[in-house]
Design a protein around this motif. Structure first.
Motif, PDB file in Angstrom:
ATOM      1  N   GLU A 123       6.863   7.862  -7.038  1.00 61.37           N
ATOM      2  CA  GLU A 123       7.499   7.173  -5.918  1.00 61.37           C
ATOM      3  C   GLU A 123       6.711   7.392  -4.630  1.00 61.37           C
ATOM      4  O   GLU A 123       6.597   6.471  -3.803  1.00 61.37           O
ATOM      5  CB  GLU A 123       8.942   7.659  -5.752  1.00 61.37           C
ATOM      6  CG  GLU A 123       9.714   6.991  -4.635  1.00 61.37           C
ATOM      7  CD  GLU A 123       9.970   5.500  -4.834  1.00 61.37           C
ATOM      8  OE1 GLU A 123      10.569   4.880  -3.935  1.00 61.37           O
ATOM      9  OE2 GLU A 123       9.579   4.940  -5.881  1.00 61.37           O
ATOM     10  N   CYS A 124       6.159   8.592  -4.446  1.00 58.44           N
ATOM     11  CA  CYS A 124       5.267   8.819  -3.296  1.00 58.44           C
ATOM     12  C   CYS A 124       4.120   7.814  -3.316  1.00 58.44           C
ATOM     13  O   CYS A 124       3.803   7.186  -2.296  1.00 58.44           O
ATOM     14  CB  CYS A 124       4.683  10.232  -3.344  1.00 58.44           C
ATOM     15  SG  CYS A 124       5.778  11.552  -2.851  1.00 58.44           S
ATOM     16  N   ALA A 125       3.516   7.686  -4.478  1.00 54.19           N
ATOM     17  CA  ALA A 125       2.391   6.766  -4.602  1.00 54.19           C
ATOM     18  C   ALA A 125       2.816   5.325  -4.331  1.00 54.19           C
ATOM     19  O   ALA A 125       2.128   4.584  -3.623  1.00 54.19           O
ATOM     20  CB  ALA A 125       1.771   6.889  -5.990  1.00 54.19           C
ATOM     21  N   ARG A 126       3.953   4.934  -4.897  1.00 54.59           N
ATOM     22  CA  ARG A 126       4.424   3.561  -4.689  1.00 54.59           C
ATOM     23  C   ARG A 126       4.623   3.264  -3.210  1.00 54.59           C
ATOM     24  O   ARG A 126       4.227   2.188  -2.719  1.00 54.59           O
ATOM     25  CB  ARG A 126       5.744   3.338  -5.441  1.00 54.59           C
ATOM     26  CG  ARG A 126       6.231   1.899  -5.430  1.00 54.59           C
ATOM     27  CD  ARG A 126       7.674   1.769  -5.860  1.00 54.59           C
ATOM     28  NE  ARG A 126       8.580   2.389  -4.893  1.00 54.59           N
ATOM     29  CZ  ARG A 126       8.935   1.830  -3.730  1.00 54.59           C
ATOM     30  NH1 ARG A 126       8.456   0.656  -3.361  1.00 54.59           N
ATOM     31  NH2 ARG A 126       9.762   2.462  -2.911  1.00 54.59           N
ATOM     32  N   LYS A 127       5.212   4.195  -2.493  1.00 56.69           N
ATOM     33  CA  LYS A 127       5.471   3.974  -1.073  1.00 56.69           C
ATOM     34  C   LYS A 127       4.175   3.837  -0.275  1.00 56.69           C
ATOM     35  O   LYS A 127       4.087   2.998   0.636  1.00 56.69           O
ATOM     36  CB  LYS A 127       6.307   5.129  -0.510  1.00 56.69           C
ATOM     37  CG  LYS A 127       7.765   5.100  -0.928  1.00 56.69           C
ATOM     38  CD  LYS A 127       8.549   6.222  -0.257  1.00 56.69           C
ATOM     39  CE  LYS A 127      10.031   6.110  -0.531  1.00 56.69           C
ATOM     40  NZ  LYS A 127      10.804   7.182   0.165  1.00 56.69           N
ATOM     41  N   VAL A 128       3.171   4.642  -0.611  1.00 54.15           N
ATOM     42  CA  VAL A 128       1.892   4.535   0.091  1.00 54.15           C
ATOM     43  C   VAL A 128       1.200   3.222  -0.262  1.00 54.15           C
ATOM     44  O   VAL A 128       0.694   2.503   0.609  1.00 54.15           O
ATOM     45  CB  VAL A 128       0.978   5.738  -0.226  1.00 54.15           C
ATOM     46  CG1 VAL A 128      -0.400   5.547   0.409  1.00 54.15           C
ATOM     47  CG2 VAL A 128       1.602   7.043   0.273  1.00 54.15           C
ATOM     48  N   ILE A 129       1.185   2.884  -1.544  1.00 54.38           N
ATOM     49  CA  ILE A 129       0.522   1.661  -2.007  1.00 54.38           C
ATOM     50  C   ILE A 129       1.151   0.424  -1.377  1.00 54.38           C
ATOM     51  O   ILE A 129       0.460  -0.506  -0.947  1.00 54.38           O
ATOM     52  CB  ILE A 129       0.572   1.579  -3.547  1.00 54.38           C
ATOM     53  CG1 ILE A 129      -0.331   2.650  -4.153  1.00 54.38           C
ATOM     54  CG2 ILE A 129       0.154   0.199  -4.041  1.00 54.38           C
ATOM     55  CD1 ILE A 129      -0.106   2.866  -5.635  1.00 54.38           C
ATOM     56  N   GLN A 130       2.471   0.406  -1.286  1.00 53.29           N
ATOM     57  CA  GLN A 130       3.184  -0.765  -0.775  1.00 53.29           C
ATOM     58  C   GLN A 130       3.419  -0.696   0.738  1.00 53.29           C
ATOM     59  O   GLN A 130       4.139  -1.533   1.295  1.00 53.29           O
ATOM     60  CB  GLN A 130       4.498  -0.932  -1.531  1.00 53.29           C
ATOM     61  CG  GLN A 130       4.279  -1.188  -3.009  1.00 53.29           C
ATOM     62  CD  GLN A 130       5.556  -1.497  -3.773  1.00 53.29           C
ATOM     63  OE1 GLN A 130       6.631  -1.649  -3.198  1.00 53.29           O
ATOM     64  NE2 GLN A 130       5.442  -1.605  -5.089  1.00 53.29           N
TER      65      GLN A 130
END
Length: 248
Positions: A40-47
């Motif tokens: 979820e950390c990654a998703r938030k940064v990516i998006q």
């Protein structure tokens, strides 16, 4: 001035960072902090839902203009004691592997090591039962004695490459001010300088020692060896066949 949105991981291995961040009044005035699982950390940064976060290194392939902005990471020089393949049979005999929904990086590491270290071609799944499975983070605490075969992926990576490993790094999806990066780095430095302060109040597990984990297994410094490991890992990772992973 608008606050910088930051996503951090909810695992024990990130608590030393968080204690440094939360102890810095100067930094707290500058950020809006959320705590999530690695994917979820990654998703938030990516998006672009946040400006920066500590994200699994495999997610770097999905951020066009990423900036690794600190001198710190979640890493190990050998065994890490929280990133495993657990198996019902010896690794040389498995034919299937269930992946962990919480981290693309550890799934990739398992697949890389199976292919290049153990020389095994196995079926991978996200849902179905399998001979072995990847498990990471706090969910592994106290579990090593409950499974017939246990493989620490940090230890195997070291045997394979001779390198340490960085599982997650602090990354921004845009250029941040030098002053902010300096303040953030200082807060992380303070937090990892006394990592065992976070232990009080944590849930206890059989045959698991928090002090040993935080001081002997984890290595928070993003040094040259870990930067080389990231490059090597990403080269291997790009060769893997894409799978239907619901996280990032």
């Amino acid at each position: 001035m608008s606050k910088i949105k930051v996503s951090a991981v909810s695992y024990t291995n990130t608590l030393p960072f968080l204690q440094g961040v939360k102890a810095s009044e100067k930094l707290l005035h500058q950020i809006d902090l959320s705590v999530d699982v690695p994917a979820e950390c990654a998703r938030k940064v990516i998006q672009d839902e946040v400006d920066m976060g500590i994200i699994p290194v495999a997610a770097l392939t999905r951020i066009p203009n990423y900036h690794i902005i600190t001198d710190y990471c979640i890493g190990s020089d050998g065994a890490v004691d929280s990133v495993f393949i657990f198996s019902t049979k010896p690794i040389e005999e498995i034919t299937s592997l269930r992946l962990d929904k919480q981290s693309r990086t550890s799934n990739g590491l398992a697949r890389i090591l199976l292919k290049h270290y153990w020389k095994r071609e196995v079926a991978v799944t996200m849902e179905e039962e399998a001979d072995a499975y990847v498990l990471i983070g706090d969910r592994t605490f106290g579990q090593k004695e409950t499974v017939p075969y246990v493989y620490d992926l940090g230890e195997i990576w070291k045997k394979f490459t001779g390198l340490p490993f960085a599982y997650a790094v602090w990354v921004s999806n845009k250029k941040l001010s030098d002053d902010f990066v300096k303040d953030f780095n200082a807060a992380l430095r303070d937090g990892v300088s006394h990592p065992t302060d976070v232990i009080d109040g944590l849930k206890s597990y059989p045959n698991f020692d928090y002090k040993e984990y935080l001081t002997e297994y984890l290595d928070f410094n993003l040094d040259a060896g870990k930067r080389e490991a990231i490059s090597r890992y990403l080269e291997f990772y790009k060769e893997l066949e894409e799978i239907d992973f619901k996280g990032v």
